[in-house]
Design a protein around this motif. Structure first.
Motif, PDB file in Angstrom:
ATOM      1  N   ARG A  92      22.033  42.160  20.445  1.00 17.96           N
ATOM      2  CA  ARG A  92      21.892  43.159  21.514  1.00 17.96           C
ATOM      3  C   ARG A  92      22.778  42.822  22.698  1.00 17.96           C
ATOM      4  N   HIS A  93      22.849  41.547  23.048  1.00  8.71           N
ATOM      5  CA  HIS A  93      23.731  41.136  24.140  1.00  8.71           C
ATOM      6  C   HIS A  93      25.184  41.441  23.786  1.00  8.71           C
ATOM      7  N   ALA A  94      25.560  41.157  22.540  1.00 16.47           N
ATOM      8  CA  ALA A  94      26.933  41.442  22.108  1.00 16.47           C
ATOM      9  C   ALA A  94      27.206  42.938  22.150  1.00 16.47           C
ATOM     10  N   GLN A  95      26.206  43.727  21.797  1.00 18.76           N
ATOM     11  CA  GLN A  95      26.354  45.180  21.833  1.00 18.76           C
ATOM     12  C   GLN A  95      26.519  45.674  23.266  1.00 18.76           C
ATOM     13  N   GLU A  96      25.705  45.130  24.165  1.00 24.47           N
ATOM     14  CA  GLU A  96      25.791  45.518  25.578  1.00 24.47           C
ATOM     15  C   GLU A  96      27.130  45.124  26.183  1.00 24.47           C
ATOM     16  N   ALA A  97      27.698  44.025  25.701  1.00 21.60           N
ATOM     17  CA  ALA A  97      28.991  43.560  26.207  1.00 21.60           C
ATOM     18  C   ALA A  97      30.162  44.286  25.558  1.00 21.60           C
ATOM     19  N   GLY A  98      29.881  45.144  24.595  1.00 20.89           N
ATOM     20  CA  GLY A  98      30.942  45.875  23.921  1.00 20.89           C
ATOM     21  C   GLY A  98      31.624  45.093  22.809  1.00 20.89           C
ATOM     22  N   ASP A  99      31.015  43.973  22.400  1.00 22.32           N
ATOM     23  CA  ASP A  99      31.621  43.144  21.350  1.00 22.32           C
ATOM     24  C   ASP A  99      31.320  43.666  19.949  1.00 22.32           C
ATOM     25  N   VAL A 100      30.261  44.457  19.816  1.00 23.66           N
ATOM     26  CA  VAL A 100      29.971  45.130  18.555  1.00 23.66           C
ATOM     27  C   VAL A 100      29.644  46.588  18.865  1.00 23.66           C
ATOM     28  N   SER A 101      29.754  47.421  17.852  1.00 22.96           N
ATOM     29  CA  SER A 101      29.594  48.858  18.050  1.00 22.96           C
ATOM     30  C   SER A 101      28.171  49.220  18.474  1.00 22.96           C
ATOM     31  N   SER A 102      28.071  50.230  19.313  1.00 25.97           N
ATOM     32  CA  SER A 102      26.765  50.725  19.740  1.00 25.97           C
ATOM     33  C   SER A 102      26.076  51.499  18.623  1.00 25.97           C
ATOM     34  N   ARG A 103      26.808  51.800  17.552  1.00 23.41           N
ATOM     35  CA  ARG A 103      26.242  52.551  16.432  1.00 23.41           C
ATOM     36  C   ARG A 103      25.460  51.663  15.465  1.00 23.41           C
ATOM     37  N   LEU A 104      25.584  50.371  15.615  1.00 23.00           N
ATOM     38  CA  LEU A 104      24.952  49.468  14.661  1.00 23.00           C
ATOM     39  C   LEU A 104      23.431  49.449  14.824  1.00 23.00           C
ATOM     40  N   ASP A 105      22.728  49.352  13.701  1.00 21.46           N
ATOM     41  CA  ASP A 105      21.274  49.205  13.685  1.00 21.46           C
ATOM     42  C   ASP A 105      20.975  47.709  13.787  1.00 21.46           C
ATOM     43  N   ILE A 106      20.776  47.233  15.014  1.00 22.60           N
ATOM     44  CA  ILE A 106      20.662  45.802  15.272  1.00 22.60           C
ATOM     45  C   ILE A 106      19.505  45.171  14.513  1.00 22.60           C
ATOM     46  N   GLU A 107      18.326  45.806  14.548  1.00 24.59           N
ATOM     47  CA  GLU A 107      17.159  45.206  13.902  1.00 24.59           C
ATOM     48  C   GLU A 107      17.360  45.061  12.395  1.00 24.59           C
ATOM     49  N   ALA A 108      17.915  46.093  11.747  1.00 20.98           N
ATOM     50  CA  ALA A 108      18.128  46.035  10.304  1.00 20.98           C
ATOM     51  C   ALA A 108      19.179  45.002   9.940  1.00 20.98           C
ATOM     52  N   ILE A 109      20.256  44.956  10.715  1.00 14.07           N
ATOM     53  CA  ILE A 109      21.312  43.976  10.444  1.00 14.07           C
ATOM     54  C   ILE A 109      20.786  42.558  10.633  1.00 14.07           C
ATOM     55  N   ALA A 110      19.986  42.341  11.686  1.00 12.00           N
ATOM     56  CA  ALA A 110      19.427  41.011  11.934  1.00 12.00           C
ATOM     57  C   ALA A 110      18.551  40.574  10.764  1.00 12.00           C
ATOM     58  N   ALA A 111      17.749  41.491  10.220  1.00  7.06           N
ATOM     59  CA  ALA A 111      16.887  41.152   9.083  1.00  7.06           C
ATOM     60  C   ALA A 111      17.724  40.754   7.875  1.00  7.06           C
ATOM     61  N   LEU A 112      18.834  41.456   7.654  1.00  8.80           N
ATOM     62  CA  LEU A 112      19.720  41.112   6.542  1.00  8.80           C
ATOM     63  C   LEU A 112      20.377  39.749   6.767  1.00  8.80           C
ATOM     64  N   LEU A 113      20.722  39.435   8.011  1.00 15.48           N
ATOM     65  CA  LEU A 113      21.328  38.138   8.304  1.00 15.48           C
ATOM     66  C   LEU A 113      20.336  37.002   8.079  1.00 15.48           C
ATOM     67  N   VAL A 114      19.071  37.230   8.443  1.00 13.47           N
ATOM     68  CA  VAL A 114      18.050  36.211   8.176  1.00 13.47           C
ATOM     69  C   VAL A 114      17.922  35.993   6.672  1.00 13.47           C
ATOM     70  N   GLY A 115      17.965  37.074   5.903  1.00 13.64           N
ATOM     71  CA  GLY A 115      17.926  36.948   4.452  1.00 13.64           C
ATOM     72  C   GLY A 115      19.117  36.170   3.921  1.00 13.64           C
ATOM     73  N   ALA A 116      20.287  36.410   4.517  1.00  9.63           N
ATOM     74  CA  ALA A 116      21.484  35.677   4.093  1.00  9.63           C
ATOM     75  C   ALA A 116      21.342  34.186   4.387  1.00  9.63           C
ATOM     76  N   ILE A 117      20.749  33.861   5.517  1.00 11.15           N
ATOM     77  CA  ILE A 117      20.529  32.451   5.863  1.00 11.15           C
ATOM     78  C   ILE A 117      19.579  31.812   4.867  1.00 11.15           C
ATOM     79  N   ARG A 118      18.511  32.519   4.521  1.00 12.11           N
ATOM     80  CA  ARG A 118      17.542  31.991   3.557  1.00 12.11           C
ATOM     81  C   ARG A 118      18.197  31.768   2.194  1.00 12.11           C
ATOM     82  N   GLU A 119      19.002  32.734   1.742  1.00 16.08           N
ATOM     83  CA  GLU A 119      19.676  32.587   0.445  1.00 16.08           C
ATOM     84  C   GLU A 119      20.656  31.425   0.465  1.00 16.08           C
ATOM     85  N   ALA A 120      21.352  31.263   1.584  1.00 13.52           N
ATOM     86  CA  ALA A 120      22.280  30.127   1.711  1.00 13.52           C
ATOM     87  C   ALA A 120      21.513  28.811   1.646  1.00 13.52           C
ATOM     88  N   GLY A 121      20.320  28.802   2.243  1.00 17.23           N
ATOM     89  CA  GLY A 121      19.487  27.605   2.195  1.00 17.23           C
ATOM     90  C   GLY A 121      19.032  27.292   0.779  1.00 17.23           C
TER      91      GLY A 121
END
Length: 222
Positions: A166-195
């Motif tokens: 969200r901070h990155a989105q507010e700073a303009g570093d990522v698109s405002s169109r992104l679904d932050i909550e859904a993407i974050a959940a997928l990233l947590v899943g990626a971390i778990r799979e990497a583990g």
């Protein structure tokens, strides 16, 4: 010797209290008994983690854990009425909190949002590389303790990733169109799979971390 009595102005009095205010009693310090009880509980949890790290989950018997903690079976059951299962469930949650603490410390040292988010898989892969602990936290632990929702570590990681994105989105570093909550959940899943992968084969860790960074870099180009 003549003693001169103090004048009324020289006598220290407590500050006047505003009308209608109530003085809150100070919280009593934890008694020695309570502190000892908490210390014994923590010793048992850490002993369980140490036994698993050294010899694997199968070696984490009640006798081995109490022997390492320097206590008795009766004491273990006094703290964990469900015995070994309750203790291992708490050990699992403790590892999750330790993981998030390590990731948070690492993230605080980073200068960019991508580097701060990469701190979370870095901490996971460091834990996973400790073969037996990695297998316990990523593979056998969730099944053993019957977790049907996110553990404390996963939930705190999700919250941290959402906040950072969200901070990155507010700073303009990522698109405002992104679904932050859904993407974050997928990233947590990626971390778990990497583990999971790293627990089974530590040589996969560098590729998994590099791929996670590539995912974040792709987000920044949206």
């Amino acid at each position: 010797m003549t003693v001169t009595p103090a004048s009324p102005d020289q006598i220290r009095r407590p500050p006047a209290q505003e009308p209608g205010t109530v003085t809150e009693p100070s919280a009593p310090a934890a008694s020695l008994r309570v502190r000892q009880r908490l210390r014994t509980r923590e010793d048992l949890i850490r002993a369980a983690i140490e036994v698993i790290a050294a010899n694997g989950l199968g070696a984490a018997t009640v006798d081995r854990i109490t022997g390492r903690a320097g206590t008795s079976r009766a004491t273990l059951y006094a703290h964990f009425p469900g015995g070994r299962a309750d203790l291992l469930a708490e050990a699992y949650q403790t590892l999750g909190r330790d993981l998030v603490d390590a990731a948070s410390i690492l993230a605080a040292r980073q200068g960019t949002w991508i580097d701060r988010l990469c701190a979370y898989p870095s901490a996971m892969l460091e834990l996973a590389a400790k073969h037996e602990l990695g297998l316990f936290y990523n593979v056998s632990g969730p099944q053993l303790v019957g977790i049907k929702r996110r553990g404390s570590g996963s939930q705190q990681t999700l919250d941290a990733i959402i906040a950072e994105l969200r901070h990155a989105q507010e700073a303009g570093d990522v698109s405002s169109r992104l679904d932050i909550e859904a993407i974050a959940a997928l990233l947590v899943g990626a971390i778990r799979e990497a583990g999971i992968d790293t627990s089974r084969d530590p040589s996969t860790a560098p590729r998994r971390l590099a791929a996670f960074r590539q995912l974040l870099e792709a987000l920044s180009h949206q």
